[in-house]
Design an enzyme around this catalytic site. Structure first.
Site, PDB file in Angstrom:
ATOM      1  N   GLN D  11       0.709  -1.323   0.115  1.00  0.00           N
ATOM      2  CA  GLN D  11      -0.146  -0.286   0.216  1.00  0.00           C
ATOM      3  C   GLN D  11       0.777   1.694  -0.068  1.00  0.00           C
ATOM      4  OE1 GLN D  11      -2.994  -0.007   3.411  1.00  0.00           O
ATOM      5  NE2 GLN D  11      -4.014   1.401   2.038  1.00  0.00           N
ATOM      6  N   ASP D  31       8.955  -7.780  -4.800  1.00  0.00           N
ATOM      7  CA  ASP D  31       7.634  -7.943  -4.097  1.00  0.00           C
ATOM      8  C   ASP D  31       8.073  -9.144  -4.931  1.00  0.00           C
ATOM      9  OD1 ASP D  31       6.149  -6.011  -2.604  1.00  0.00           O
ATOM     10  OD2 ASP D  31       5.293  -8.098  -3.083  1.00  0.00           O
ATOM     11  N   ARG D 123       2.606   9.654   8.533  1.00  0.00           N
ATOM     12  CA  ARG D 123       1.391  10.109   7.371  1.00  0.00           C
ATOM     13  C   ARG D 123       0.776   8.546   6.938  1.00  0.00           C
ATOM     14  NH1 ARG D 123       3.746  15.939   5.243  1.00  0.00           N
ATOM     15  NH2 ARG D 123       4.099  16.578   7.285  1.00  0.00           N
ATOM     16  N   LYS D 171       9.915   8.343  15.188  1.00  0.00           N
ATOM     17  CA  LYS D 171       8.742   7.536  14.277  1.00  0.00           C
ATOM     18  C   LYS D 171       7.364   7.176  15.652  1.00  0.00           C
ATOM     19  CE  LYS D 171       5.523   4.993  11.403  1.00  0.00           C
ATOM     20  NZ  LYS D 171       5.026   6.366  10.782  1.00  0.00           N
ATOM     21  N   ASN D 174       5.866   9.019  18.241  1.00  0.00           N
ATOM     22  CA  ASN D 174       4.726  10.065  16.996  1.00  0.00           C
ATOM     23  C   ASN D 174       3.710   9.187  17.406  1.00  0.00           C
ATOM     24  OD1 ASN D 174       4.087  11.955  15.787  1.00  0.00           O
ATOM     25  ND2 ASN D 174       4.049  10.943  14.853  1.00  0.00           N
ATOM     26  N   ASN D 175       3.879   7.457  16.588  1.00  0.00           N
ATOM     27  CA  ASN D 175       3.264   6.669  16.628  1.00  0.00           C
ATOM     28  C   ASN D 175       2.056   6.346  18.317  1.00  0.00           C
ATOM     29  OD1 ASN D 175       3.471   7.013  13.744  1.00  0.00           O
ATOM     30  ND2 ASN D 175       3.469   4.753  13.136  1.00  0.00           N
ATOM     31  N   TYR D 176       3.109   5.997  19.194  1.00  0.00           N
ATOM     32  CA  TYR D 176       2.691   5.562  20.073  1.00  0.00           C
ATOM     33  C   TYR D 176       1.182   6.940  20.523  1.00  0.00           C
ATOM     34  CZ  TYR D 176       2.282   5.073  25.365  1.00  0.00           C
ATOM     35  OH  TYR D 176       1.653   4.296  26.041  1.00  0.00           O
TER      36      TYR D 176
HETATM   37  N1  LIG Z   1      -0.265   1.599   5.701  1.00  0.00           N
HETATM   38  C1  LIG Z   1       0.642   3.340   5.900  1.00  0.00           C
HETATM   39  O1  LIG Z   1      -0.844   3.808   6.318  1.00  0.00           O
HETATM   40  C2  LIG Z   1       1.692   3.345   6.879  1.00  0.00           C
HETATM   41  C3  LIG Z   1       2.046   4.709   7.526  1.00  0.00           C
HETATM   42  C4  LIG Z   1       3.469   4.762   7.203  1.00  0.00           C
HETATM   43  C5  LIG Z   1       4.469   3.907   7.254  1.00  0.00           C
HETATM   44  N2  LIG Z   1       3.619   2.242   7.454  1.00  0.00           N
HETATM   45  C6  LIG Z   1       4.868   1.151   7.165  1.00  0.00           C
HETATM   46  O2  LIG Z   1       4.567   0.832   5.888  1.00  0.00           O
HETATM   47  C7  LIG Z   1       5.706  -0.118   6.157  1.00  0.00           C
HETATM   48  C8  LIG Z   1       4.833  -1.292   5.149  1.00  0.00           C
HETATM   49  O3  LIG Z   1       2.932  -1.032   4.998  1.00  0.00           O
HETATM   50  P1  LIG Z   1       2.199  -1.028   3.692  1.00  0.00           P
HETATM   51  O4  LIG Z   1       1.229  -0.193   4.718  1.00  0.00           O
HETATM   52  O5  LIG Z   1       3.033  -0.597   2.277  1.00  0.00           O
HETATM   53  O6  LIG Z   1       2.134  -2.625   4.093  1.00  0.00           O
HETATM   54  P2  LIG Z   1       1.785  -3.723   3.305  1.00  0.00           P
HETATM   55  O7  LIG Z   1       1.204  -5.181   3.681  1.00  0.00           O
HETATM   56  O8  LIG Z   1       0.390  -3.663   2.442  1.00  0.00           O
HETATM   57  O9  LIG Z   1       2.972  -4.280   1.934  1.00  0.00           O
HETATM   58  C9  LIG Z   1       4.204  -4.947   2.283  1.00  0.00           C
HETATM   59  C10 LIG Z   1       4.529  -5.325   1.256  1.00  0.00           C
HETATM   60  O10 LIG Z   1       5.534  -6.611   1.383  1.00  0.00           O
HETATM   61  C11 LIG Z   1       5.814  -7.180   0.546  1.00  0.00           C
HETATM   62  N3  LIG Z   1       6.551  -8.684   1.267  1.00  0.00           N
HETATM   63  C12 LIG Z   1       5.761  -9.328   2.239  1.00  0.00           C
HETATM   64  N4  LIG Z   1       7.288 -10.129   2.350  1.00  0.00           N
HETATM   65  C13 LIG Z   1       7.913 -10.040   1.569  1.00  0.00           C
HETATM   66  C14 LIG Z   1       9.206 -10.476   1.508  1.00  0.00           C
HETATM   67  N5  LIG Z   1       9.841 -11.037   1.510  1.00  0.00           N
HETATM   68  N6  LIG Z   1       9.978 -10.027   0.053  1.00  0.00           N
HETATM   69  C15 LIG Z   1       9.398  -9.145  -1.025  1.00  0.00           C
HETATM   70  N7  LIG Z   1       8.295  -8.627  -0.643  1.00  0.00           N
HETATM   71  C16 LIG Z   1       7.945  -9.051   0.679  1.00  0.00           C
HETATM   72  C17 LIG Z   1       4.170  -7.930   0.872  1.00  0.00           C
HETATM   73  O11 LIG Z   1       3.801  -8.858  -0.518  1.00  0.00           O
HETATM   74  C18 LIG Z   1       3.391  -6.419   0.397  1.00  0.00           C
HETATM   75  O12 LIG Z   1       3.325  -5.982  -1.187  1.00  0.00           O
HETATM   76  C19 LIG Z   1       5.146  -1.402   7.407  1.00  0.00           C
HETATM   77  O13 LIG Z   1       5.707  -1.484   7.876  1.00  0.00           O
HETATM   78  C20 LIG Z   1       3.788  -0.617   7.835  1.00  0.00           C
HETATM   79  O14 LIG Z   1       3.582  -0.472   9.443  1.00  0.00           O
HETATM   80  C21 LIG Z   1       2.714   2.219   7.033  1.00  0.00           C
END
Ligand SMILES: NC(=O)c1ccc[n+]([C@@H]2O[C@H](COP(=O)([O-])OP(=O)(O)OC[C@H]3O[C@@H](n4cnc5c(N)ncnc54)[C@H](O)[C@@H]3O)[C@@H](O)[C@H]2O)c1
Ligand SMILES: NC(=O)c1ccc[n+]([C@@H]2O[C@H](COP(=O)([O-])OP(=O)(O)OC[C@H]3O[C@@H](n4cnc5c(N)ncnc54)[C@H](O)[C@@H]3O)[C@@H](O)[C@H]2O)c1
Ligand SMILES: NC(=O)c1ccc[n+]([C@@H]2O[C@H](COP(=O)([O-])OP(=O)(O)OC[C@H]3O[C@@H](n4cnc5c(N)ncnc54)[C@H](O)[C@@H]3O)[C@@H](O)[C@H]2O)c1
Ligand SMILES: NC(=O)c1ccc[n+]([C@@H]2O[C@H](COP(=O)([O-])OP(=O)(O)OC[C@H]3O[C@@H](n4cnc5c(N)ncnc54)[C@H](O)[C@@H]3O)[C@@H](O)[C@H]2O)c1
Lengths: 295, 295, 295, 295
Positions: D11, D31, D123, D171, D174-176
């Protein structure tokens, strides 16, 4: 006589391994702490320089280590114990590890052709010294029969949980309950002191009520566990009484975070329409909060 | 034979008053609910139209009412029971009220020349029916002797706490402990279910440990209660184990607010330098958090 | 110019009454502490020996007392203020009291023919000194217009809540939020210190996020408040992130009971099937736990 | 123009990688989900069949993955990214991972001759789409200058924390704070509803107080942060007021576990002798409970 490898000679592992030696088993030991190994050598154990050496040629490999990461590394890292362990050997992890970590280790061990048993122990290092541990065996009668010659050296009682993974699960539940209960008991005892009630008087009363004997064998079996929520003592009254205690504690400046959390649970039970149900219905309330299926 | 006034004929008061009648005492009753009074009349009680009437001429006036505000109003409002009660009569409040409210009522009763005893009851309405309540008497042996003819009709056991105010105090402590423990037990039982551990297996194990038997008579007497904090089981390990349980519960989507609060207590104990003390030292930790004097 | 009675000359009442005098009103004052009255006399207030004297002949009677029990007693005890207060006078309680106690007082005041307004104040005694309090008036525009000559002496801002009882309700909500938030902020700041993160850095970041600006005006309006629970940031991720923070805090031996309680709420939200909803859906979760009707 | 490897196209990662392509950089992506890669190919990214391929020949390798275990495995497993990454390349982990896990990864990356930067983002995915993320860079001005061409494609603001590890730390803090605050805000808002107080009225009031603006920039700077604990608003009063709110909530059957936990903190503060200190002293209380050194 069984040929045993034993890895992890700490406060618990040391006396456990010693009791195995004294029970007549051949015991190969390893620990990263050489002093720990030396102590075992004095008792007749065979000291091994590496985890692989310790696993070589044994029937059963026992681990008694700090946590699941260490167990996993000791067993499955390159050059680890599993590489040296004879085909078909048993691995018995007696450490307290996260059940999901234990499941992962079990899976890998099984995939490699070993029989894995989670067999954590209850009680304390004093009991380990005397061979009086409680062994919680994650296996069936046959598994326990196979390991009994070892378990009987280390413990005085073995619980046969019947299936893989249940040993560590029951261990964690038991510890959860006893550890949290310890903190809760401390709140009650401190409140006695804060209000000048002799602890002896309180303990005497509580020794005859669920406060001292728990609910599992007293209030629950005749009520919530058989689906009868008609009130012997109502949630509404429980909420009232715990509120009095908390108000009192707050006036005495005694923080009681666990009781506070409990009150909010009873409040939630009332919000869910359980006010006139039996107080054992708090189980149904907690179950519902976790999305567990309606009984 | 004692002449008794009894105010408050609810789920508890009704059977209690009936048992007094059946025990051969002369019982005048009052309740704002006339149906409740009618039921008692059938059993031979004398129905009184007001609290004052109910108090007139009696040796002992018993109250069994919802809370301290009601008890206070019934006794001391203008035209209340105290205005009609013979000099030197005893007032026995068997309701569960806030200890500080009870103290206030006791003070006023005493100032008016009555003898006040807090004598709340343990157990449930089923026990009230059978005359098997637990009476927690806030008085000494002499007081209990005086009231025994009444207590023995209503209950099967009387605890002599020895001093005014201790009856209601021990009642509140006991209820605090048993109510909060109920919610804690529910967390443990729900976690069993969430991880597919049969509750029977868990209960069997816990029946032999502090999880099922509490700490007051098991881990505490030999340790914290005699000032020995050398570890049989360390705070650090307790913190580790409860952390595993909570992580597991969170993975299972099972909220465990009480266990969570407990973990923070053990964390505070570690911060206070108690990590290598016995887990019973959590009592010292809670005491310190409430500013109770160093032992 | 209004003729005012003012009861309660403590840290808050003293400067408030003084500002009324200095605003040109005739002010009769009373407090059980005669020194407090003397101080006001120096400023030109009329000292009254009793609450009844203080109420006699005034247009508006203001109370600024410790809690609802005291307010009630001062007003309605025999020989109290209400007995001496002219028919049709206004009673304005500016104390912070339990809303349900305030409702009871309002009811009795109204029954006796007075107009009752709950008008507690926000901010601190420093603001009271400078006449810069925030007045939260439990009345409508007309009521505020009537009292404005007084409020404007004591405060710099008046919130017209629109209805009786809403002044004290909004006061309690505001204080709940700010007090609990203070403790939560302390957990975050202490964790910064425990992990060697300069507080300045953290504050700088948080000043641009809901951590520093709250959710009421940032994340909620576009989501949960208009019924849109599609995720900008998912409950599942929020649960993950708070879990990391708590694990870190536990490793650092820093108890964070509020964060712990929060995690269990997010866990409950997941159990309720909200894992993939927006994190603002935690509002719906809390509402549901209190039995509030589905939106 | 920088040659970038990007692993993790979920995402967040998907729009981030796309923005890098659109910013003119050469981007190799990987990915485990091939559909995710295909979507990026449409935007002009180079799809790589393995993490090693994705790392081959790049200047900077970015990871945006679920957690630290995955980041570690992707980088350091046999045949992983690190084996293929050119000497001296930069690894920038933008995932939200446990700070201690991040430290471990940083250590191993550094040991292998890479420059590691923790640069998690604030964000939401909406902001990721628009290239308006907040980048929290665990490095100094020079490091940020080096990476700015990339950060500026993905985000609209970069915080230079100044040192390795501080990006992920700020980070998590802030999230906490924002996550726990969300749950706390929900308690306050639900209580408004339970007591028929329009949320708008409450929000309007809170928008002018610490309830809405937090304490970091309002009550703390002039008090606890400069070591002045003289009371503007006393701990004792804070304890009183939060107690009223909780009693009200309990009467309304609204569970407020966070507020409950907060009250016990203020109770502990009173037990520690802080009752007459300013409410911002709750920071000192929490610090002390975690064993942080006396200021
Ligand atoms: N979604 C948010 O609003 C948000 C905001 C800030 C930070 N984050 C952080 O960002 C990071 C990613 O979040 P996201 O929402 O994109 O998660 P997500 O689950 O949508 O995406 C994770 C991706 O990693 C891939 N993946 C998993 N294992 C893998 C591997 N071994 N090799 C290659 N690809 C692999 C998955 O297929 C997936 O596409 C997380 O640590 C999350 O906590 C998310
Ligand atoms: N102490 C108790 O009362 C008690 C009770 C029941 C269960 N347990 C559990 O038993 C297990 C062991 O506890 P303990 O109190 O003996 O701990 P301990 O820390 O005293 O002993 C652990 C031993 O493992 C060794 N070790 C660590 N890493 C190693 C490695 N990679 N290879 C070889 N050896 C290594 C250490 O040197 C140490 O001797 C833990 O899982 C604990 O939770 C302890
Ligand atoms: N029910 C239990 O299991 C249990 C167990 C132990 C203690 N208690 C305590 O015993 C007390 C009574 O409990 P209960 O379950 O019988 O409650 P209840 O609500 O069934 O009965 C209370 C009775 O008091 C009467 N009453 C209320 N106000 C009155 C007034 N002003 N004048 C005269 N009568 C008035 C009511 O009409 C009612 O009949 C409570 O303090 C409760 O906490 C109850
Ligand atoms: N101090 C603050 O920052 C603040 C802020 C907002 C609201 N409040 C609220 O304002 C109210 C007053 O607070 P305060 O800080 O002035 O308290 P305080 O304790 O300083 O003052 C209370 C005064 O009431 C007097 N009093 C008590 N009982 C009395 C009686 N029966 N008859 C006459 N006088 C009596 C006391 O002698 C004292 O002077 C409280 O409800 C408090 O919660 C305080």
């Amino acid at each position: 006589m069984i040929k045993v490898g034993f890895i992890g000679l700490g406060q618990m592992g040391r006396p456990m391994a010693r009791n195995l030696v004294q029970g007549g088993h051949t015991v190969q030991v390893h620990d990263t702490d050489t002093a720990a190994m030396a102590a075992l050598a004095d008792h007749g154990a065979i000291v091994c320089a590496s985890v692989a050496d310790c696993a070589a040629g044994v029937d059963v490999l026992i681990t008694m280590l700090p946590n699941g990461d260490v167990v996993k590394a000791v067993l499955f890292d390159e050059g680890g114990a599993a590489d040296a362990l004879p085909d078909g050997a048993w691995i018995v992890d007696m450490s307290t590890v996260h059940p999901l970590a234990s499941d992962g280790i079990a899976k890998e061990a099984t995939a490699r052709g070993f029989t894995f048993v989670d067999a954590p122990v209850g009680r304390t290092s004093d009991h380990a010294e005397k061979g009086q541990l409680l062994v919680l065996a994650g296996t069936d009668e046959a598994g326990v029969a196979h390991l009994a010659p070892l378990f009987d050296c280390m413990g005085s009682e073995t619980v046969v949980t019947g299936a893989a993974g249940l040993g560590i699960r029951v261990k964690i539940i038991n510890n959860y309950m006893s550890i949290a209960l310890n903190a809760l008991s401390a709140e009650a005892a401190a409140l006695c002191e804060a209000i000048d009630l002799p602890l002896d008087t309180a303990m005497k009363v509580m020794s005859g009520t669920p406060a001292g004997n728990g609910h599992f064998t007293t209030t629950w079996p005749g009520k919530v566990l058989k689906g009868d929520l008609s009130p012997a003592f109502m949630i509404d009254l429980a909420h009232k009484d715990i509120g009095i205690a908390l108000d009192l504690a707050n006036q005495m400046h005694l923080p009681m975070p666990m009781g506070s959390a409990a009150r909010e649970q009873f409040s939630a039970a009332r919000a869910a329409g359980r006010g006139r149900q039996d107080w054992s219905a708090i189980l149904e309330q907690v179950r519902a909060s976790g999305g567990l299926p309606h009984h």
